[in-house]
Design an enzyme around this catalytic site. Structure first.
Site, PDB file in Angstrom:
ATOM      1  CB  ALA A  18      -0.942  -0.002   1.203  1.00  0.00           C
ATOM      2  CB  CYS A  51       0.714 -13.721  -0.776  1.00  0.00           C
ATOM      3  SG  CYS A  51      -0.445 -12.440  -0.258  1.00  0.00           S
ATOM      4  NE  ARG A  78       8.920   5.543 -10.894  1.00  0.00           N
ATOM      5  CZ  ARG A  78       7.614   5.291 -10.870  1.00  0.00           C
ATOM      6  NH1 ARG A  78       7.152   4.301 -10.130  1.00  0.00           N
ATOM      7  NH2 ARG A  78       6.775   6.015 -11.567  1.00  0.00           N
ATOM      8  CG  ASN A 315      -0.369  -4.133  -4.679  1.00  0.00           C
ATOM      9  OD1 ASN A 315       0.615  -3.463  -4.948  1.00  0.00           O
ATOM     10  ND2 ASN A 315      -0.289  -5.337  -4.143  1.00  0.00           N
ATOM     11  NE  ARG A 452     -30.028 -26.099 -13.976  1.00  0.00           N
ATOM     12  CZ  ARG A 452     -30.081 -27.196 -14.714  1.00  0.00           C
ATOM     13  NH1 ARG A 452     -28.981 -27.678 -15.283  1.00  0.00           N
ATOM     14  NH2 ARG A 452     -31.218 -27.821 -14.900  1.00  0.00           N
TER      15      ARG A 452
END
Length: 462
Positions: A18, A51, A78, A315, A452
């Site tokens: 995050a 994970c 960056r 994410n 169904r």
């Protein structure tokens, strides 16, 4: 007169999914001349797949670095000022600043912010009992945790492992330890493993685990962990038994890591996670956002807030936060609680509500369970599959689906996840135009067979 806009500073607490997704997305939308980004991470790694840790421990993933999506150097390239091994210890909301401590040197300093992102994740639950912090007892939440466990496994002579808890992490770690040649016992306080399933479906997982050679001990509460003279773990004790152990893995779940937020007076939900609006902004705080395993999210089926720690959500949260901080607009509407896992070749999937979830929120429902196959019955390697479906009484609205089966079973839960998100009824699902060919499915896909049957039960014709 030539007026230049002052550069804002974004501070991000937490360097995994995050937090770094938010930082990266904000950087895409605003260059360093407009937005300075400082990110604090107390561990050694960033942007990794927690994970994947059980598969790394078990040997399916041979290189730890394959779990890392973006390295610290890539983030810094960056123009993100990423500070590893630095733990934020205090939030000063009035002064708009955070106190951070260098984990190695102990040196502390304050950093001011204009916008703040809290992405502190979750922490493994450690039971409050003697021996829980002994050497050889491991939680598995971060790459550092995974490395510590591997170090223990490689340095331990004995081959007896006890896993405490049988949720996703417990089940996956039990298989990983079996793959490493350990004798594995899973101690579970529930009636069956995988409490995210109803017990009748959990029983199928139980049988598969025993087929792997794992000893399952259900309805058992761990009371203490015994240590030897060297301080290392030697046994796990329940109310009536003792299980020898050279290593113990705690798989009893996680809690939101929100001690910082709580101390600062930020709003927390019933599960201890931060509360946000749909833009992932912390409720009541204009310049603070939160995402990932430290927040609670809206369950679109029950209408209640839940804590669901998954990388997929984290994410998405980060993308939403980064977009909003970068001057765009994005929202995170909520989840339906979809998850998938496996034990050896048994695939386990669920979405929506279990029976006890529906009871808790006061929903009346019909429940059906069907047996089918992953492919046309006559096609080679067709394997059995069990699908359980819950539909709301009278309305027929889909409430939840659980699937246990072999190859091709697990990802079928995505059909139900889309149907839940769209608010479809079981009757409407029966008309879904799904792909069919004998190598992929029977003429009636197992999920549609369950739909169904559920629709017929809602109509009262069963």
């Amino acid at each position: 007169m030539n007026m230049s806009r002052a550069r804002e500073r974004l501070v991000v607490i937490g360097g995994d999914a995050a937090g770094m997704s938010a930082a990266s997305q904000a950087r895409r939308l605003k260059g360093p001349e407009e937005l300075e980004i400082v990110a604090f991470e107390r561990g050694h790694f960033t942007s990794y797949s927690a994970c994947g840790i059980p598969y790394w421990v078990g040997g399916d993933v041979t290189d730890r670095d394959r779990l890392i999506a973006r390295t610290p150097e890539e983030h810094r390239a960056r123009d993100i000022d990423l500070r590893l091994r630095t733990e934020v210890t205090e939030l000063d909301l009035d002064g708009r600043r955070v106190r951070a401590r260098d984990v190695d040197s102990g040196e502390e300093s304050w950093t001011s912010y204009d916008k703040l992102v809290i992405a502190t994740g979750a922490r493994p639950i450690r039971p409050d009992m003697p021996g829980a912090d002994a050497a050889g007892v491991h939680g598995v939440q971060t790459l550092d945790d995974g490395q510590a466990l591997l170090d223990t496994l490689e340095g331990t002579r004995g081959r007896r492992a006890v896993v405490v808890g049988a949720g996703y992490i417990g089940v996956e770690m039990a298989e990983a330890l079996i793959n490493r040649g350990y004798e594995v016992t899973v101690v579970n306080r529930g009636s069956e493993p995988m409490s995210t399933l109803d017990p009748d479906m959990g029983r199928l997982v139980h049988e598969a685990m025993e087929g792997l050679g794992i000893t399952m001990v259900n309805d058992a509460e761990v009371t203490k962990i015994l240590t030897g003279e060297d301080g290392r773990v030697r046994a796990v004790v329940t109310q009536d038994r003792e299980f020898p152990a050279d290593v113990v893995v705690l798989g009893i779940g996680v809690r939101p890591e929100t001690a910082l937020a709580k101390a600062a007076g930020l709003p927390l939900g019933p599960h201890g996670g931060l509360l946000t609006d749909r833009s992932m902004r912390v409720r009541g705080h204009e310049n603070i956002w939160a995402g990932g395993d430290c927040v609670e999210v809206l369950d679109l089926v029950s209408g209640q807030d839940r804590h669901i720690p998954l990388g997929t959500h984290a994410n998405k949260h980060g993308q939403v936060i980064g977009t909003n901080i970068g001057g765009g607009y994005a929202t995170f509407p909520g989840v339906v609680g979809t998850a998938v896992s496996k034990v050896c070749d048994l695939e386990i999937a669920r979405t929506g509500l279990r029976e006890k979830d529906a009871h808790r929120v006061g929903l009346r429902f019909e429940s059906v369970t069907i047996e089918s196959t992953s492919r046309a019955g006559y096609y080679p390697n067709a394997s059995p599959m069990t699908v359980k479906m819950l539909a709301e009484h009278r309305t027929g609205r889909l409430l939840g689906v659980q699937i246990v089966g072999r190859e091709g079973a697990g990802k079928r839960v995505d059909i139900a996840a889309v149907a839940l998100t769209a608010g479809m009824t079981a009757e409407q699902m029966t008309s879904l135009d799904l792909g069919y060919a004998p190598p992929f499915s029977p003429v009636w896909d197992p999920v549609l067979v369950a739909a169904r049957k559920a629709a017929a039960k809602v109509r009262g014709s069963l």
